[in-house]
Scaffold this motif. Structure first.
Motif, PDB file in Angstrom:
ATOM      1  N   GLY A 126       0.774  -1.227   0.000  1.00 57.47           N
ATOM      2  CA  GLY A 126       0.000   0.000   0.000  1.00 57.47           C
ATOM      3  C   GLY A 126       0.809   1.283   0.000  1.00 57.47           C
ATOM      4  O   GLY A 126       0.244   2.363  -0.020  1.00 57.47           O
ATOM      5  N   ARG A 127       2.107   1.187   0.036  1.00 64.39           N
ATOM      6  CA  ARG A 127       2.944   2.393  -0.003  1.00 64.39           C
ATOM      7  C   ARG A 127       3.008   2.938  -1.415  1.00 64.39           C
ATOM      8  O   ARG A 127       2.847   2.221  -2.386  1.00 64.39           O
ATOM      9  N   LYS A 128       3.284   4.228  -1.511  1.00 64.71           N
ATOM     10  CA  LYS A 128       3.373   4.881  -2.817  1.00 64.71           C
ATOM     11  C   LYS A 128       4.661   4.474  -3.530  1.00 64.71           C
ATOM     12  O   LYS A 128       5.667   4.190  -2.885  1.00 64.71           O
ATOM     13  N   PRO A 129       4.632   4.467  -4.863  1.00 59.44           N
ATOM     14  CA  PRO A 129       5.842   4.174  -5.625  1.00 59.44           C
ATOM     15  C   PRO A 129       6.917   5.235  -5.354  1.00 59.44           C
ATOM     16  O   PRO A 129       6.595   6.379  -5.014  1.00 59.44           O
TER      17      PRO A 129
END
Length: 180
Positions: free
Chosen positions: A133-136
């Motif tokens: 769920g972390r951003k790229p």
């Protein structure tokens, strides 16, 4: 395939390939029973169409028949484009893969799976997918850090927000045209 045969084949075939604005990526002669297979791999920035391969095959066949480079033993000629999983070895390969996901083995060990955002003479600008769920995240990778790299096939790629916005914009334009 001997170096001499390889050089002679390249000398005969490269002008035919270049005349079609294609790149000669590979020439390979392999035994196949009592015959041999001569595989010519071509590519371009726009990709290669089946009709182009067929036309090039006919031209190459004529040039090869008129020369003695393949000797007297029978062979089968194949003209093809590179497979989706081919190694990325040239700058042009990376440029053609912009927007695609790659897997790179690094010289210092480990591997990196990321999407190519941009390419220049020194290396790649990448987007590394976020985990859980972390951003790229953005990452710069120079060519000298890469031991080998291949495009990763994506069967269910989710369109990113920009792709969705572009699609919605195109739909609105189409609707406006219909109303006019």
């Amino acid at each position: 395939m001997s170096t001499t045969q390889s050089e002679r084949l390249r000398g005969l075939l490269e002008p035919l390939v270049a005349a079609r604005d294609l790149d000669l990526e590979e020439i390979e002669v392999t035994p196949a029973g009592k015959r041999r297979v001569l595989r010519i791999v071509v590519d371009s920035d726009e990709g290669v169409q089946l009709d182009e391969c067929a036309e090039l095959s006919r031209e190459a066949s004529q040039v090869l028949d008129d020369s003695d480079v393949m000797g007297g033993a029978p062979y089968t000629l194949e003209v093809t484009s590179p497979g989706a999983d081919r190694a990325l070895t040239e700058l042009r390969h990376y440029r053609r893969a912009v927007g695609r996901l790659i897997k790179a083995q690094l010289h210092e060990g480990g591997e990196l799976v990321a999407r190519i955002i941009a390419v220049d003479d020194a290396g790649l600008d990448l987007e590394v997918p976020g985990v859980k769920g972390r951003k790229p995240t953005a990452r710069r990778l120079s060519f000298d850090e890469i031991a080998k790299a291949r495009v990763e096939l994506e069967f269910n790629r989710k369109a990113d927000k920009a792709d969705k916005r572009d699609a919605q914009h195109d739909e609105k334009i189409d609707e406006n045209k219909e109303e006019a």
